[in-house]
Scaffold this motif. Structure first.
Motif, PDB file in Angstrom:
ATOM      1  N   GLN A  19     -29.439   2.260 -40.206  1.00  0.00           N
ATOM      2  CA  GLN A  19     -29.113   3.662 -39.992  1.00  0.00           C
ATOM      3  C   GLN A  19     -29.684   4.127 -38.657  1.00  0.00           C
ATOM      4  O   GLN A  19     -30.565   3.469 -38.080  1.00  0.00           O
ATOM      5  CB  GLN A  19     -29.666   4.514 -41.133  1.00  0.00           C
ATOM      6  CG  GLN A  19     -29.073   4.204 -42.489  1.00  0.00           C
ATOM      7  CD  GLN A  19     -27.578   4.431 -42.549  1.00  0.00           C
ATOM      8  OE1 GLN A  19     -27.067   5.397 -41.965  1.00  0.00           O
ATOM      9  NE2 GLN A  19     -26.859   3.546 -43.245  1.00  0.00           N
ATOM     10  N   PRO A  20     -29.219   5.273 -38.112  1.00  0.00           N
ATOM     11  CA  PRO A  20     -29.776   5.795 -36.869  1.00  0.00           C
ATOM     12  C   PRO A  20     -31.291   5.955 -36.959  1.00  0.00           C
ATOM     13  O   PRO A  20     -31.823   6.431 -37.960  1.00  0.00           O
ATOM     14  CB  PRO A  20     -29.073   7.154 -36.720  1.00  0.00           C
ATOM     15  CG  PRO A  20     -27.772   6.956 -37.412  1.00  0.00           C
ATOM     16  CD  PRO A  20     -28.069   6.070 -38.582  1.00  0.00           C
ATOM     17  N   GLY A  21     -31.972   5.500 -35.904  1.00  0.00           N
ATOM     18  CA  GLY A  21     -33.425   5.536 -35.882  1.00  0.00           C
ATOM     19  C   GLY A  21     -34.072   4.219 -36.259  1.00  0.00           C
ATOM     20  O   GLY A  21     -35.264   4.014 -36.000  1.00  0.00           O
ATOM     21  N   ILE A  50     -31.212   1.887 -33.083  1.00  0.00           N
ATOM     22  CA  ILE A  50     -29.858   2.398 -33.318  1.00  0.00           C
ATOM     23  C   ILE A  50     -29.852   3.904 -33.063  1.00  0.00           C
ATOM     24  O   ILE A  50     -30.596   4.660 -33.696  1.00  0.00           O
ATOM     25  CB  ILE A  50     -29.397   2.085 -34.750  1.00  0.00           C
ATOM     26  CG1 ILE A  50     -29.245   0.573 -34.929  1.00  0.00           C
ATOM     27  CG2 ILE A  50     -28.077   2.794 -35.056  1.00  0.00           C
ATOM     28  CD1 ILE A  50     -28.805   0.155 -36.301  1.00  0.00           C
ATOM     29  N   GLU A  51     -29.024   4.310 -32.116  1.00  0.00           N
ATOM     30  CA  GLU A  51     -28.954   5.730 -31.761  1.00  0.00           C
ATOM     31  C   GLU A  51     -27.885   6.456 -32.563  1.00  0.00           C
ATOM     32  O   GLU A  51     -28.091   7.567 -33.041  1.00  0.00           O
ATOM     33  CB  GLU A  51     -28.658   5.872 -30.264  1.00  0.00           C
ATOM     34  CG  GLU A  51     -28.597   7.306 -29.790  1.00  0.00           C
ATOM     35  CD  GLU A  51     -28.457   7.387 -28.280  1.00  0.00           C
ATOM     36  OE1 GLU A  51     -28.034   8.443 -27.791  1.00  0.00           O
ATOM     37  OE2 GLU A  51     -28.767   6.390 -27.595  1.00  0.00           O
ATOM     38  N   ARG A  52     -26.738   5.819 -32.747  1.00  0.00           N
ATOM     39  CA  ARG A  52     -25.640   6.502 -33.425  1.00  0.00           C
ATOM     40  C   ARG A  52     -24.666   5.487 -33.996  1.00  0.00           C
ATOM     41  O   ARG A  52     -24.396   4.458 -33.373  1.00  0.00           O
ATOM     42  CB  ARG A  52     -24.906   7.421 -32.439  1.00  0.00           C
ATOM     43  CG  ARG A  52     -23.893   8.366 -33.094  1.00  0.00           C
ATOM     44  CD  ARG A  52     -23.250   9.231 -32.024  1.00  0.00           C
ATOM     45  NE  ARG A  52     -24.266   9.853 -31.162  1.00  0.00           N
ATOM     46  CZ  ARG A  52     -24.021  10.327 -29.954  1.00  0.00           C
ATOM     47  NH1 ARG A  52     -22.805  10.219 -29.438  1.00  0.00           N
ATOM     48  NH2 ARG A  52     -24.988  10.890 -29.239  1.00  0.00           N
ATOM     49  N   LEU A  53     -24.153   5.758 -35.192  1.00  0.00           N
ATOM     50  CA  LEU A  53     -23.092   4.951 -35.793  1.00  0.00           C
ATOM     51  C   LEU A  53     -21.761   5.589 -35.445  1.00  0.00           C
ATOM     52  O   LEU A  53     -21.565   6.794 -35.642  1.00  0.00           O
ATOM     53  CB  LEU A  53     -23.266   4.875 -37.311  1.00  0.00           C
ATOM     54  CG  LEU A  53     -24.631   4.365 -37.807  1.00  0.00           C
ATOM     55  CD1 LEU A  53     -24.658   4.345 -39.331  1.00  0.00           C
ATOM     56  CD2 LEU A  53     -24.933   2.986 -37.242  1.00  0.00           C
ATOM     57  N   VAL A  78     -31.547   9.450 -28.666  1.00  0.00           N
ATOM     58  CA  VAL A  78     -31.136  10.805 -29.021  1.00  0.00           C
ATOM     59  C   VAL A  78     -30.441  10.728 -30.361  1.00  0.00           C
ATOM     60  O   VAL A  78     -29.292  10.290 -30.459  1.00  0.00           O
ATOM     61  CB  VAL A  78     -30.185  11.401 -27.958  1.00  0.00           C
ATOM     62  CG1 VAL A  78     -29.813  12.824 -28.336  1.00  0.00           C
ATOM     63  CG2 VAL A  78     -30.850  11.373 -26.587  1.00  0.00           C
ATOM     64  N   LEU A  79     -31.146  11.119 -31.412  1.00  0.00           N
ATOM     65  CA  LEU A  79     -30.559  11.091 -32.745  1.00  0.00           C
ATOM     66  C   LEU A  79     -29.709  12.335 -32.949  1.00  0.00           C
ATOM     67  O   LEU A  79     -30.000  13.409 -32.409  1.00  0.00           O
ATOM     68  CB  LEU A  79     -31.654  11.033 -33.804  1.00  0.00           C
ATOM     69  CG  LEU A  79     -32.524   9.771 -33.773  1.00  0.00           C
ATOM     70  CD1 LEU A  79     -33.573   9.843 -34.858  1.00  0.00           C
ATOM     71  CD2 LEU A  79     -31.668   8.528 -33.941  1.00  0.00           C
TER      72      LEU A  79
END
Length: 388
Positions: A19-21, A50-53, A78-79
């Motif tokens: 997941q993001p983060g 991971i910043e963004r899915l 940047v979440l």
């Protein structure tokens, strides 16, 4: 979306395992993708956060489409920040409601929690491995979260398996046929074969297997794979890919091993750096790949990385197999069934176990002379099994 072979155009994202983060290292499994070859575990080839899915589960994604954004070392993560909800004015006072007829009973709307129930990371991983839909499991954790124990219980129930995770064998056959048609149209094949005596290899295997339990015994296939890997060191033009008419030598020797899937279909996952492994390590990797290939649990790198393919139909009673090159590879080596034939040893005709070894190669990259040298080197190495 990684390319998992010349026969793949798109895949369906089944589930995110990160997941993001989340921080990931090279080789970590981040998602599960459904292809014609089954459910494939997608690995990341870079370390970072991971910043963004970018893709939601259930989406069909063409090869090459970004699935997620990954921030590398030193980059700012940047979440996504939830958008503020607009303020809503209080509703005006209402009069007492007038009774109305009862509306018809309808099904409750599907919420995000229903579509993607909360689950622990361990539960998600096991569910992905077993092909079980999380929506089919009643969670016993806080707020109905699915725990590892819930998945283990569900795994014992055959009905819990998600039909989306099963192999579509008809689709797989179409994909294989398309890749083989392309190979025959684009690659000028040439074919060679030779007969390999196996007396020394069989004697070496018998000696090494003495006292070992069945699950640890070495098979002739391990010697074959190791011999091919070492032969490629001397003749590297058979280890690589031909793209746009240009040969690109591979950085490592990653042998794709053809595995027949029960019920039909074929995959050829890679044994990475096979030339650096001992025969026992090759055997262990082979057993592991065959088991996971037949249960639909291969990784993306195992399907994307093969630099040459080895196929054997000896266990099916075939004495010789002339394969079709899997593009963009430039060669495929085949081994047939060991049989006893009259053989001359020290001037005497004696019965001897022999095997047919074959080569199909790309004439744009090599020729019959070099192909003959490759088969001769494989033969020489099998006569010296102790050197493998």
């Amino acid at each position: 979306m990684p390319s998992l072979g010349a026969d793949m155009e798109a895949g369906v994202l089944v589930e995110w395992l990160k997941q993001p983060g989340d921080t990931v290292a090279r080789g970590d499994i981040v998602a599960v993708v459904e292809t014609q070859k089954g459910a494939i575990e997608v690995e990341t080839f870079e370390a970072g956060v991971i910043e963004r899915l970018l893709v939601t589960p259930g989406t069909t994604v063409p090869v090459g489409t970004p699935l997620a954004l990954l921030a590398g070392a030193g980059e700012t993560v940047v979440l996504p920040i939830p958008e503020p909800q607009p303020s809503v004015s209080p509703p005006p006072p209402m009069r007492a409601p007038v009774p109305l007829p009862s509306p018809p009973v309808t099904s409750p709307p599907v919420t995000m929690a229903t579509a993607h129930p909360p689950a622990s990371p361990a539960a998600r991983r096991l569910a992905a491995e077993r092909g079980i839909a999380l929506t089919a499991i009643a969670g016993s954790g806080p707020g109905g979260a699915v725990l590892l124990a819930d998945v283990e219980r569900a795994a014992a129930t055959p009905s819990a398996a998600s039909p989306a995770r099963g192999l579509d064998l008809a689709q797989m056959r179409r994909a294989i046929a398309a890749a083989m048609a392309r190979s025959n149209q684009e690659i000028p094949h040439y074919y060679l074969s030779t007969t390999v005596a196996l007396a020394k290899a069989n004697a070496w295997l018998t000696e090494r297997n003495t006292g070992r339990p069945p699950e640890q015994r070495l098979l002739l296939a391990a010697l074959q794979l190791k011999a091919v890997a070492l032969a490629l060191r001397r003749l590297p033009e058979f280890n690589g890919s031909c793209i746009d008419g240009m040969f690109r030598p591979a950085e490592g020797i990653h042998i794709g091993t053809a595995v027949a899937i029960r019920g039909g279909g074929l995959v050829a996952p890679a044994i990475h750096h096979a030339d650096r492994l001992t025969v026992d390590e090759v055997m262990a990797r082979l057993r592991d790949l065959v088991a996971r290939a037949r249960s639909g649990r291969l990784r993306s790198s195992e399907l994307a990385d093969p630099t040459i393919t080895v196929t054997s139909l000896g266990d099916r009673g075939v004495e010789g197999v002339f394969g079709v090159i899997y593009p963009p590879q430039v060669a495929i080596v085949g081994f047939g069934k060991p049989v006893e034939r009259p053989w001359v040893v020290d001037g005497q005709v004696v019965p001897c176990p022999v095997m047919t070894a074959t080569l199909a190669a790309d004439h744009r990259v090599s020729d019959g002379h070099r192909g003959a040298l490759l088969l001769a080197e494989i033969d020489r190495l099998l006569q010296e099994p102790g050197s493998l």
